[in-house]
Scaffold this active site. Structure first.
Site, PDB file in Angstrom:
ATOM      1  N   TYR A 157      40.943  34.674  32.313  1.00 29.78           N
ATOM      2  CA  TYR A 157      40.982  35.180  33.688  1.00 29.78           C
ATOM      3  C   TYR A 157      42.029  34.423  34.500  1.00 29.78           C
ATOM      4  CZ  TYR A 157      39.393  36.330  38.425  1.00 29.78           C
ATOM      5  OH  TYR A 157      39.335  36.746  39.737  1.00 29.78           O
ATOM      6  N   LYS A 161      45.509  35.937  36.296  1.00 34.03           N
ATOM      7  CA  LYS A 161      45.779  35.861  37.728  1.00 34.03           C
ATOM      8  C   LYS A 161      47.044  35.063  38.028  1.00 34.03           C
ATOM      9  CE  LYS A 161      42.357  38.366  39.185  1.00 34.03           C
ATOM     10  NZ  LYS A 161      42.604  39.678  39.821  1.00 34.03           N
TER      11      LYS A 161
END
Length: 262
Positions: A157, A161
């Site tokens: 994750y 990002k």
């Protein structure tokens, strides 16, 4: 913030609208008079939201953001209805957790596909429509403090990002000549998701570590996204606006523990 009805009649696409943050964003634009295309994997999760939004002209389109064909169909349907959106909000994202030694290749691909590949594909598709329409536009990517602060069990994750922030700057650079601005917003901790339920104890622990002492709320996120999409930010592109109560700069809980020890 008063936007003086500048979003009246504007056409806005919000991905991941079935989630908590996507719902906040869609509602904020609708309250400002915009027409909103709500998209998520399933129409069922969007029906209640669409019915609750003020104003007219809102509609639902289901799309699988792991499938390029589905995203092309989404853009085609929006283009047929509107010609081109004025604003694209790349909000959809997933947060499966697990240690790197345990994450499967399929899970890695799914995270990267939804969190990074989809914003690339959709920004490309909708930017082309905006360019053909010749009226500029705005793209806002929903990022996270995880782009700058690594989290154990959430490395895929965080990676997605971090890359999304660079993609934001890349699109901002290459679309500037067409009057299309591209920015990112980093919302803070927002408990309440149906898809990522959190225990009360976890919410309490995380909230205690946030310098401003509370989780994110709808007005926090909405104000930031509306600003980034508005004429008030007409000279802002390639920027990331962090709206997380200071959570990404450090843990208040650690400071409090040291203070007690003194």
């Amino acid at each position: 913030m008063n936007f003086e009805n500048e979003f009246n009649g504007r056409k806005v696409v919000v991905t991941g609208a079935g989630g908590i943050i996507g719902g906040w964003i869609a509602e904020a634009f609708a309250k400002e008079g915009a027409q909103v295309c709500l998209t998520d994997r399933s129409e069922d999760r969007l029906e209640a939201l669409r019915a609750s939004l003020p104003g007219n002209g809102h509609f639902i389109l289901a799309a699988d953001l792991t499938d390029a064909g589905s995203m092309t169909a989404l853009a085609g349907a929006v283009g047929e209805r509107w010609g081109a959106p004025d604003i694209l909000i790349n909000n959809a994202g997933i947060y499966p957790s697990g240690f790197l030694l345990d994450i499967s290749v399929d899970d890695w691909d799914r995270i990267i596909n939804v969190n990074l590949r989809a914003p690339f594909v959709l920004s490309q598709l909708f930017a082309r429509q905006m360019i053909d329409a010749g009226k500029g536009g705005a793209i806002v990517n929903i990022s996270s403090g995880a782009a700058r602060k690594m989290r154990s069990t959430a490395v895929p994750y965080c990676t997605s990002k971090t890359a999304l922030d660079r993609l934001t700057k890349g699109f901002a650079l290459e679309l500037a000549e067409y009057g299309i601005r591209v920015n990112a917003v980093e919302p803070g901790f927002a408990p309440g998701s149906d898809t990522s339920a959190l225990s009360d104890e976890h919410v309490k622990t995380v909230t205690a570590s946030i310098p401003l002492g509370r989780p994110s709320s709808a007005p926090d996120v909405a104000a930031a996204v509306l600003y980034a999409a508005s004429s008030a930010a007409s000279y802002v592109t390639g920027a990331t606006l962090t709206v997380d109560g200071g959570n990404s700069i450090g843990s208040l809980a650690v400071f409090q523990q040291k203070k007690k020890a003194l």
